[in-house]
Design a protein around this motif. Structure first.
Motif, PDB file in Angstrom:
ATOM      1  N   ILE A  21       0.840  -1.201   0.000  1.00  0.00           N
ATOM      2  CA  ILE A  21       0.000   0.000   0.000  1.00  0.00           C
ATOM      3  C   ILE A  21       0.874   1.250   0.000  1.00  0.00           C
ATOM      4  O   ILE A  21       0.625   2.193  -0.754  1.00  0.00           O
ATOM      5  N   ALA A  22       1.902   1.259   0.836  1.00  0.00           N
ATOM      6  CA  ALA A  22       2.791   2.428   0.901  1.00  0.00           C
ATOM      7  C   ALA A  22       3.509   2.642  -0.428  1.00  0.00           C
ATOM      8  O   ALA A  22       3.598   3.776  -0.917  1.00  0.00           O
ATOM      9  N   ARG A  23       4.013   1.576  -1.028  1.00  0.00           N
ATOM     10  CA  ARG A  23       4.708   1.714  -2.314  1.00  0.00           C
ATOM     11  C   ARG A  23       3.774   2.226  -3.405  1.00  0.00           C
ATOM     12  O   ARG A  23       4.123   3.112  -4.187  1.00  0.00           O
ATOM     13  N   GLU A  24       2.556   1.688  -3.461  1.00  0.00           N
ATOM     14  CA  GLU A  24       1.595   2.106  -4.487  1.00  0.00           C
ATOM     15  C   GLU A  24       1.155   3.557  -4.279  1.00  0.00           C
ATOM     16  O   GLU A  24       1.070   4.330  -5.241  1.00  0.00           O
ATOM     17  N   TYR A  25       0.885   3.925  -3.044  1.00  0.00           N
ATOM     18  CA  TYR A  25       0.469   5.296  -2.736  1.00  0.00           C
ATOM     19  C   TYR A  25       1.587   6.283  -3.062  1.00  0.00           C
ATOM     20  O   TYR A  25       1.354   7.336  -3.662  1.00  0.00           O
ATOM     21  N   ALA A  26       2.811   5.937  -2.693  1.00  0.00           N
ATOM     22  CA  ALA A  26       3.952   6.800  -2.987  1.00  0.00           C
ATOM     23  C   ALA A  26       4.109   6.975  -4.490  1.00  0.00           C
ATOM     24  O   ALA A  26       4.322   8.095  -4.975  1.00  0.00           O
ATOM     25  N   ALA A  27       3.982   5.899  -5.252  1.00  0.00           N
ATOM     26  CA  ALA A  27       4.102   5.985  -6.716  1.00  0.00           C
ATOM     27  C   ALA A  27       3.027   6.885  -7.306  1.00  0.00           C
ATOM     28  O   ALA A  27       3.304   7.668  -8.226  1.00  0.00           O
ATOM     29  N   GLU A  28       1.811   6.808  -6.783  1.00  0.00           N
ATOM     30  CA  GLU A  28       0.733   7.669  -7.269  1.00  0.00           C
ATOM     31  C   GLU A  28       1.026   9.138  -6.968  1.00  0.00           C
ATOM     32  O   GLU A  28       0.794  10.012  -7.802  1.00  0.00           O
ATOM     33  N   GLN A  29       1.519   9.406  -5.770  1.00  0.00           N
ATOM     34  CA  GLN A  29       1.831  10.786  -5.394  1.00  0.00           C
ATOM     35  C   GLN A  29       2.966  11.342  -6.248  1.00  0.00           C
ATOM     36  O   GLN A  29       2.921  12.506  -6.660  1.00  0.00           O
ATOM     37  N   VAL A  30       3.978  10.532  -6.527  1.00  0.00           N
ATOM     38  CA  VAL A  30       5.097  10.962  -7.374  1.00  0.00           C
ATOM     39  C   VAL A  30       4.593  11.200  -8.796  1.00  0.00           C
ATOM     40  O   VAL A  30       4.903  12.235  -9.413  1.00  0.00           O
ATOM     41  N   ALA A  31       3.816  10.272  -9.342  1.00  0.00           N
ATOM     42  CA  ALA A  31       3.298  10.405 -10.708  1.00  0.00           C
ATOM     43  C   ALA A  31       2.418  11.644 -10.853  1.00  0.00           C
ATOM     44  O   ALA A  31       2.414  12.288 -11.909  1.00  0.00           O
ATOM     45  N   ALA A  32       1.699  11.988  -9.794  1.00  0.00           N
ATOM     46  CA  ALA A  32       0.822  13.164  -9.837  1.00  0.00           C
ATOM     47  C   ALA A  32       1.601  14.460  -9.621  1.00  0.00           C
ATOM     48  O   ALA A  32       1.027  15.545  -9.711  1.00  0.00           O
ATOM     49  N   GLY A  33       2.897  14.347  -9.332  1.00  0.00           N
ATOM     50  CA  GLY A  33       3.706  15.537  -9.128  1.00  0.00           C
ATOM     51  C   GLY A  33       3.543  16.173  -7.759  1.00  0.00           C
ATOM     52  O   GLY A  33       3.944  17.307  -7.547  1.00  0.00           O
ATOM     53  N   ARG A  34       2.999  15.437  -6.819  1.00  0.00           N
ATOM     54  CA  ARG A  34       2.774  15.981  -5.483  1.00  0.00           C
ATOM     55  C   ARG A  34       3.961  15.763  -4.556  1.00  0.00           C
ATOM     56  O   ARG A  34       4.150  16.517  -3.618  1.00  0.00           O
ATOM     57  N   TRP A  35       4.735  14.683  -4.777  1.00  0.00           N
ATOM     58  CA  TRP A  35       5.868  14.353  -3.927  1.00  0.00           C
ATOM     59  C   TRP A  35       7.091  14.123  -4.788  1.00  0.00           C
ATOM     60  O   TRP A  35       7.000  13.693  -5.938  1.00  0.00           O
ATOM     61  N   GLU A  36       8.249  14.346  -4.186  1.00  0.00           N
ATOM     62  CA  GLU A  36       9.521  13.966  -4.806  1.00  0.00           C
ATOM     63  C   GLU A  36       9.684  12.450  -4.687  1.00  0.00           C
ATOM     64  O   GLU A  36       9.208  11.852  -3.715  1.00  0.00           O
ATOM     65  N   ARG A  37      10.373  11.832  -5.637  1.00  0.00           N
ATOM     66  CA  ARG A  37      10.576  10.387  -5.605  1.00  0.00           C
ATOM     67  C   ARG A  37      11.392   9.958  -4.374  1.00  0.00           C
ATOM     68  O   ARG A  37      11.051   8.995  -3.705  1.00  0.00           O
TER      69      ARG A  37
END
Length: 158
Positions: A21-37
């Protein structure tokens, strides 16, 4: 529609799924431009730990396992009974997913209906969620299930 029910996730199931869940959520946030990788997965893990300090036994949270009519696990869902921005009577769907090898069987809609029923049984009058703009399949499913856009964020790359 496929027959799906939900039950509380066990502690073992929860521990097994939280990394994904954490990996998938992080990937979504990065793809959306909300978080740094860099650090995104750690940030997601920290957010989840803050929101679910007692895992699936956390008060006012429904951490659910979807099962088919034979009792086989087909997916998961996570609902907060208290809306993150305080909307009265509105629960919030943080996560829902059908396991990869069972997709395309109509289980997503059935899982969503079972989750809605669980939220209603827990006292929710409405269920809200966020879906990323690039997730066309999920948007179609939510639209078909009767969800309406209540807010919308838009962005243009410059």
């Amino acid at each position: 529609m496929a027959q799906v029910s939900v039950r509380r996730m066990t502690t073992d199931e929860f521990e097994e799924r939280m990394g994904a869940i954490a990996r998938e959520y992080a990937a979504e946030q990065v793809a959306a431009g909300r978080w740094e990788r860099d650090g995104a997965v750690d940030r997601a893990r920290a957010e989840n730990a803050r929101m679910l300090p007692k895992g699936p036994a956390t008060s006012r949270m429904l951490v659910l396992r979807g099962v088919d009519e034979d009792g086989r696990p087909i997916g998961r869902a996570w609902v907060g009974l208290d809306h993150p921005r305080g909307a009265p009577g509105v629960a919030f769907l943080y996560d829902i997913e059908v396991v990869r090898d069972r997709r395309g069987e109509g289980l997503g809609r059935a899982l969503l209906a079972a989750v809605e029923s669980a939220a209603r049984d827990a006292g929710a009058e409405a269920l809200e969620l966020n879906v990323f703009g690039g997730n066309a399949a999920a948007i179609r499913m939510y639209d078909a299930a009767g969800y309406a856009v209540v807010t919308q964020q838009m962005r243009k790359r410059l």
